[in-house]
Each structure stands twice: as structure tokens, then as C-alpha cells.
Scaffold this motif. Structure first.
Motif, PDB file in Angstrom:
ATOM      1  N   ALA A   1       0.821  -1.204   0.000  1.00  0.00           N
ATOM      2  CA  ALA A   1       0.000   0.000   0.000  1.00  0.00           C
ATOM      3  C   ALA A   1       0.861   1.262   0.000  1.00  0.00           C
ATOM      4  CB  ALA A   1      -0.929  -0.003   1.209  1.00  0.00           C
ATOM      5  N   TYR A   2       1.928   1.275   0.793  1.00  0.00           N
ATOM      6  CA  TYR A   2       2.769   2.466   0.841  1.00  0.00           C
ATOM      7  C   TYR A   2       3.513   2.683  -0.479  1.00  0.00           C
ATOM      8  CZ  TYR A   2       1.882   3.043   5.827  1.00  0.00           C
ATOM      9  OH  TYR A   2       1.285   3.257   7.045  1.00  0.00           O
ATOM     10  N   VAL A   3       3.943   1.601  -1.125  1.00  0.00           N
ATOM     11  CA  VAL A   3       4.563   1.749  -2.446  1.00  0.00           C
ATOM     12  C   VAL A   3       3.535   2.270  -3.447  1.00  0.00           C
ATOM     13  CG1 VAL A   3       5.641   0.509  -4.361  1.00  0.00           C
ATOM     14  CG2 VAL A   3       6.312  -0.006  -2.015  1.00  0.00           C
ATOM     15  N   LEU A   4       2.294   1.815  -3.327  1.00  0.00           N
ATOM     16  CA  LEU A   4       1.229   2.293  -4.221  1.00  0.00           C
ATOM     17  C   LEU A   4       1.003   3.789  -4.038  1.00  0.00           C
ATOM     18  CD1 LEU A   4      -0.880   1.581  -6.326  1.00  0.00           C
ATOM     19  CD2 LEU A   4      -2.394   0.818  -4.493  1.00  0.00           C
ATOM     20  N   ILE A   5       1.136   4.289  -2.821  1.00  0.00           N
ATOM     21  CA  ILE A   5       1.030   5.737  -2.599  1.00  0.00           C
ATOM     22  C   ILE A   5       2.136   6.456  -3.365  1.00  0.00           C
ATOM     23  CG2 ILE A   5       1.318   7.563  -0.871  1.00  0.00           C
ATOM     24  CD1 ILE A   5      -0.124   5.798   1.132  1.00  0.00           C
ATOM     25  N   GLY A   6       3.362   5.934  -3.277  1.00  0.00           N
ATOM     26  CA  GLY A   6       4.471   6.551  -4.010  1.00  0.00           C
ATOM     27  C   GLY A   6       4.248   6.563  -5.510  1.00  0.00           C
TER      28      GLY A   6
ATOM     29  N   PHE B   1       9.594  12.116   2.751  1.00  0.00           N
ATOM     30  CA  PHE B   1       9.070  12.250   4.111  1.00  0.00           C
ATOM     31  C   PHE B   1       8.381  10.959   4.552  1.00  0.00           C
ATOM     32  CE2 PHE B   1       8.599  17.119   3.542  1.00  0.00           C
ATOM     33  CZ  PHE B   1       9.928  17.294   3.891  1.00  0.00           C
ATOM     34  N   LEU B   2       7.586  10.387   3.641  1.00  0.00           N
ATOM     35  CA  LEU B   2       6.912   9.135   3.970  1.00  0.00           C
ATOM     36  C   LEU B   2       7.933   8.029   4.218  1.00  0.00           C
ATOM     37  CD1 LEU B   2       4.312   7.527   4.304  1.00  0.00           C
ATOM     38  CD2 LEU B   2       4.233   7.231   1.815  1.00  0.00           C
ATOM     39  N   SER B   3       8.983   7.994   3.417  1.00  0.00           N
ATOM     40  CA  SER B   3      10.040   7.014   3.628  1.00  0.00           C
ATOM     41  C   SER B   3      10.679   7.188   5.003  1.00  0.00           C
ATOM     42  CB  SER B   3      11.113   7.162   2.541  1.00  0.00           C
ATOM     43  OG  SER B   3      12.227   6.337   2.798  1.00  0.00           O
ATOM     44  N   ALA B   4      10.937   8.433   5.392  1.00  0.00           N
ATOM     45  CA  ALA B   4      11.561   8.690   6.695  1.00  0.00           C
ATOM     46  C   ALA B   4      10.661   8.228   7.840  1.00  0.00           C
ATOM     47  CB  ALA B   4      11.874  10.181   6.831  1.00  0.00           C
ATOM     48  N   PHE B   5       9.366   8.499   7.731  1.00  0.00           N
ATOM     49  CA  PHE B   5       8.441   8.068   8.773  1.00  0.00           C
ATOM     50  C   PHE B   5       8.378   6.541   8.866  1.00  0.00           C
ATOM     51  CE2 PHE B   5       6.587  12.407   8.504  1.00  0.00           C
ATOM     52  CZ  PHE B   5       6.571  12.694   9.859  1.00  0.00           C
TER      53      PHE B   5
ATOM     54  N   ALA C   1       7.579  -4.833   8.609  1.00  0.00           N
ATOM     55  CA  ALA C   1       6.906  -5.132   7.339  1.00  0.00           C
ATOM     56  C   ALA C   1       6.965  -3.959   6.368  1.00  0.00           C
ATOM     57  CB  ALA C   1       5.446  -5.513   7.599  1.00  0.00           C
ATOM     58  N   VAL C   2       7.127  -2.738   6.880  1.00  0.00           N
ATOM     59  CA  VAL C   2       7.111  -1.569   6.000  1.00  0.00           C
ATOM     60  C   VAL C   2       8.514  -1.133   5.595  1.00  0.00           C
ATOM     61  CG1 VAL C   2       4.940  -0.771   6.984  1.00  0.00           C
ATOM     62  CG2 VAL C   2       7.090   0.076   7.913  1.00  0.00           C
ATOM     63  N   LEU C   3       9.542  -1.861   6.029  1.00  0.00           N
ATOM     64  CA  LEU C   3      10.908  -1.455   5.714  1.00  0.00           C
ATOM     65  C   LEU C   3      11.179  -1.497   4.218  1.00  0.00           C
ATOM     66  CD1 LEU C   3      13.584  -0.544   6.883  1.00  0.00           C
ATOM     67  CD2 LEU C   3      14.238  -2.946   7.133  1.00  0.00           C
TER      68      LEU C   3
ATOM     69  N   VAL D   1      12.006   1.487  -1.019  1.00  0.00           N
ATOM     70  CA  VAL D   1      11.559   1.713  -2.397  1.00  0.00           C
ATOM     71  C   VAL D   1      11.079   3.144  -2.593  1.00  0.00           C
ATOM     72  CG1 VAL D   1       9.809   1.039  -4.098  1.00  0.00           C
ATOM     73  CG2 VAL D   1      11.030  -0.714  -2.801  1.00  0.00           C
ATOM     74  N   LEU D   2      10.487   3.746  -1.567  1.00  0.00           N
ATOM     75  CA  LEU D   2      10.000   5.124  -1.687  1.00  0.00           C
ATOM     76  C   LEU D   2      11.128   6.112  -1.965  1.00  0.00           C
ATOM     77  CD1 LEU D   2       7.243   5.173   1.074  1.00  0.00           C
ATOM     78  CD2 LEU D   2       6.918   5.836  -1.321  1.00  0.00           C
ATOM     79  N   VAL D   3      12.342   5.789  -1.535  1.00  0.00           N
ATOM     80  CA  VAL D   3      13.480   6.649  -1.872  1.00  0.00           C
ATOM     81  C   VAL D   3      13.679   6.661  -3.390  1.00  0.00           C
ATOM     82  CG1 VAL D   3      15.962   6.990  -1.612  1.00  0.00           C
ATOM     83  CG2 VAL D   3      14.589   6.260   0.353  1.00  0.00           C
ATOM     84  N   GLY D   4      13.617   5.493  -4.012  1.00  0.00           N
ATOM     85  CA  GLY D   4      13.744   5.427  -5.463  1.00  0.00           C
ATOM     86  C   GLY D   4      12.610   6.139  -6.185  1.00  0.00           C
ATOM     87  N   LEU D   5      11.392   6.023  -5.652  1.00  0.00           N
ATOM     88  CA  LEU D   5      10.256   6.715  -6.265  1.00  0.00           C
ATOM     89  C   LEU D   5      10.403   8.229  -6.123  1.00  0.00           C
ATOM     90  CD1 LEU D   5       7.311   4.403  -5.123  1.00  0.00           C
ATOM     91  CD2 LEU D   5       8.660   4.305  -7.229  1.00  0.00           C
ATOM     92  N   GLY D   6      10.956   8.672  -4.999  1.00  0.00           N
ATOM     93  CA  GLY D   6      11.236  10.096  -4.848  1.00  0.00           C
ATOM     94  C   GLY D   6      12.264  10.579  -5.855  1.00  0.00           C
ATOM     95  N   CYS D   7      13.245   9.741  -6.154  1.00  0.00           N
ATOM     96  CA  CYS D   7      14.242  10.095  -7.174  1.00  0.00           C
ATOM     97  C   CYS D   7      13.582  10.275  -8.540  1.00  0.00           C
ATOM     98  CB  CYS D   7      15.316   9.014  -7.247  1.00  0.00           C
ATOM     99  SG  CYS D   7      16.426   8.951  -5.819  1.00  0.00           S
TER     100      CYS D   7
END
Length: 350
Positions: free
Chosen positions: A261-266, A308-312, A320-322, A327-333
Motif C-alpha cells: 500500500a505504501y509503495v502504491l502511494i508513491g 518524508f513518507l520514507s523517513a516516517f 513489514a514496512v521497511l 523503495v520510496l526513496v527510489g520513487l522520490g528520485c
């Protein structure tokens, strides 16, 4: 465009790809557990999208600084296509392996989806080889006939439109096959792979609008209806991805669902970054848009939201969310790479 600024804009997607690939390599080398393998491989191959965005940026900038050659017209699209084949091939190789560990099942599907996004971006790079015609056509009166001879012959124009449609369709179909219980693998792996592929399919669908906008403005066949259609579609697709993810988070029953779900947000935020490009093209087409120079702030905001979401998530006590945090760092890039592209478009159409 100033030459030094042009170098900076071309360097941004290269640097962002290097950050994503370097983090992926670090995770593979120093982290343990199946989630580390998934996150590491995905981060490394997300750099392929940044490389395809570099090809797009370079193709446009070389025209703006009057250094465009016949070799450039061929080189950058071919480079983007070649880069896109790498994640697609590697993903299919992971899926065809025997035995197929659960991390490879998830990573293989995601890398295939990343390859489909690269296919769409390579089409953006190809249509951008005639970018200067957008400014010439925009200066014409409303209702002016299509350019003759056409910058792209009918077969090429249809192929450039059809390829992102086929890439999006393949990703959508495969994602729903996984959701329906097909494709093999454990239930948790199918759920994760399906939801990430849905996000990648949303990105591919957004890129259809970007390819169509650039192509039709180059051909001088862009219509007033498209001025609303393509930006509205990109905004809606990004919203669908984020809302879908929030629903999954609110009703999740397994830890693996949170990561997907968090990757889907990204990925929904990447759709909104693509919106900035489609919106800018719509705003400046045959009209003055004083606020057009604010549009590049959209991908800056989405990149920051991803980070920010990655940091949180890194601070979360839930392991489970690690994988999602990484991956959110890569999506931010990727979002920040899109900032470079939309800034180039703003400079070229202003």
C-alpha cells in the motif's frame, strides 16, 4: 536556455538514478532477509526509468541550445528503448527461474512493470525529437490545419500511441490475474506484486496522455477537449492509486499488505508528477499562462512527500514496512527527475 543550466537539468535524472541504484546495491550488500532482496533489486532497476528520463531531457535540451544533430535524433530514443529492455528481461528471467524463491516472485513482477514504464518513457523520448515544433504550432491561430508534411508519418504516429497503450494494458491484465489468484506463488506474494503492478499500470496510463499531448501538439492536431482530458486523467489516476492504498491500509489483515500500500502511494505521487508535464503543455498551448512557471513545483512536492513518507516508515517499529521505506526513496528520485523534465518543458514553451 543557458548552457550551464542545461547541463544541470540533464545531470538531475542521471544523479537521481545513481542515488537509487547505489542505495539498491547497498541494501543488497549489507541488509539481510527476503525484503532486502526485493527492495535492492527494485531500487537498482528504478534507475532505468531515470535513465530513460535523461534521454528525454537530453533530446529536448539539445534542440533548445541549437546543438541537435541527426545522430541525436536516433541515439536518444534507441538508448531509452535499450535501457527499458533490461528490467523487462531481468524480471522475466526471475519469474522463469526454478526454483523461484518468494522474493524473486515479487521482484520479477515489479521489474516487469518497471520495464513497461520504461517503454512508455522511451515513447516520450521519441516524440520529443521534434519538440521545437510545439512552439511553432502554438504560435499559429486556433483551427490551423495539421502540419504538412507530418513530422511523423501515420504508421510511426500510430505506433508511438499504441506502444504505451499496450504496455499499460499488459501491466493491468497481469496485475488483475495476480489479484484473481493466478500466476502461482504464495497469496502474500501475489497480493504485493499485484498492487505494485497496479501502481505501475497507473503510471503507464498517465504516460499515454503525455505521449499523446506531445505528439498531437507536434502534429498540430491538439484539440481543446484534450486540454482538459489529459491533465484530468493524470490527476484522477494518481488519486485512484492513493485512495486505493489508503483503503488497503485501513482494512489490512497481513503485514505484507502495508508495504504494498505504501509503495502504491508513491506510485500515485509519480502520476501527479507526470500531471505537471501534461498540465504545463495544456496551459501554454495558444494562450498566456502567467502561473505556468509554478507547475514545476508539483514534482518537487511529490518528491518531498515520497522522502518524508520514507523517513516516517524507517522510524516505524513494524519491519513489514521497511521494504516500502526503501523503495520510496527510489520513487522520490523519479519524481525529482520529472521536476527536471517539466522545468525543461517550461523553458522550451515559455
Amino acid at each position: 536556455m543557458n548552457y550551464k543550466i542545461s547541463v544541470l537539468f540533464r545531470a538531475v535524472p542521471v544523479l537521481m538514478g545513481a542515488v537509487s541504484a547505489a542505495l539498491g546495491g547497498y541494501v543488497l550488500a549489507h541488509a539481510s532477509g527476503p525484503s532486502a532482496r526485493v527492495a535492492g533489486l527494485v531500487l537498482i532497476f528504478l534507475a532505468a526509468i531515470c535513465a530513460c528520463l535523461f534521454a528525454t531531457a537530453a533530446a529536448i535540451i539539445r534542440q533548445l541550445i541549437d546543438r541537435y544533430t541527426a545522430l541525436d535524433r536516433l541515439l536518444y530514443p534507441v538508448f531509452a528503448v535499450a535501457v527499458g529492455c533490461i528490467p523487462t528481461g531481468y524480471g522475466l528471467a526471475l519469474l522463469s527461474g526454478s526454483p523461484r524463491p518468494p522474493p524473486d516472485f515479487v521482484a520479477g513482477h515489479v521489474l516487469f512493470g518497471v520495464g513497461m514504464v520504461c517503454v512508455c518513457v522511451s515513447c516520450v523520448a521519441t516524440v520529443s525529437t521534434r519538440f521545437l515544433l510545439i512552439g511553432e504550432n502554438s504560435a499559429l491561430a486556433e483551427g490551423a490545419p495539421p502540419r504538412s508534411p507530418a513530422p511523423f508519418d501515420p504508421l510511426t504516429a500510430r505506433a508511438l500511441t499504441a506502444l504505451p497503450v499496450l504496455a499499460a494494458l499488459a501491466t493491468w491484465v497481469w496485475a488483475f490475474v495476480l489479484l484473481a489468484g493466478g500466476g502461482g506463488g504464495a497469496a502474500a506474494g501475489r497480493f504485493t506484486a499485484a498492487h505494485v503492478m497496479i501502481g505501475l499500470a497507473l503510471v503507464c496510463t498517465c504516460l499515454i496522455g503525455l505521449v499523446a499531448s506531445i505528439l498531437r501538439q507536434i502534429q498540430n492536431t491538439y484539440t481543446p477537449r484534450e486540454r482538459l482530458l489529459w491533465p484530468g486523467s493524470a490527476a484522477a489516476l494518481g488519486t485512484v492509486g492513493i485512495v486505493w492504498a489508503l483503503i488497503v491500509i485501513s482494512v489490512h489483515t497481513r503485514p505484507a499488505q502495508l508495504a504494498a500500500a505504501y509503495v502504491l502511494i508513491g506510485l500515485g505521487l509519480i502520476c501527479w508528477s507526470i500531471l505537471s508535464k501534461v498540465l504545463l503543455l495544456a496551459l501554454v498551448w495558444r494562450r498566456k499562462a502567467p502561473l505556468a512557471n509554478r507547475v514545476p513545483l508539483i514534482p518537487v512536492g511529490t518528491a518531498l512527500l515520497c522522502l518524508f513518507l520514507s523517513a516516517f516508515l524507517f522510524e516505524s517499529a513494524d519491519p513489514a514496512v521497511l521494504v516500502a521505506a526503501r523503495v520510496l526513496v527510489g520513487l522520490g528520485c523519479i519524481c525529482f527527475s520529472l521536476f527536471s523534465i517539466v522545468s525543461i518543458l517550461e523553458s522550451g514553451t515559455s
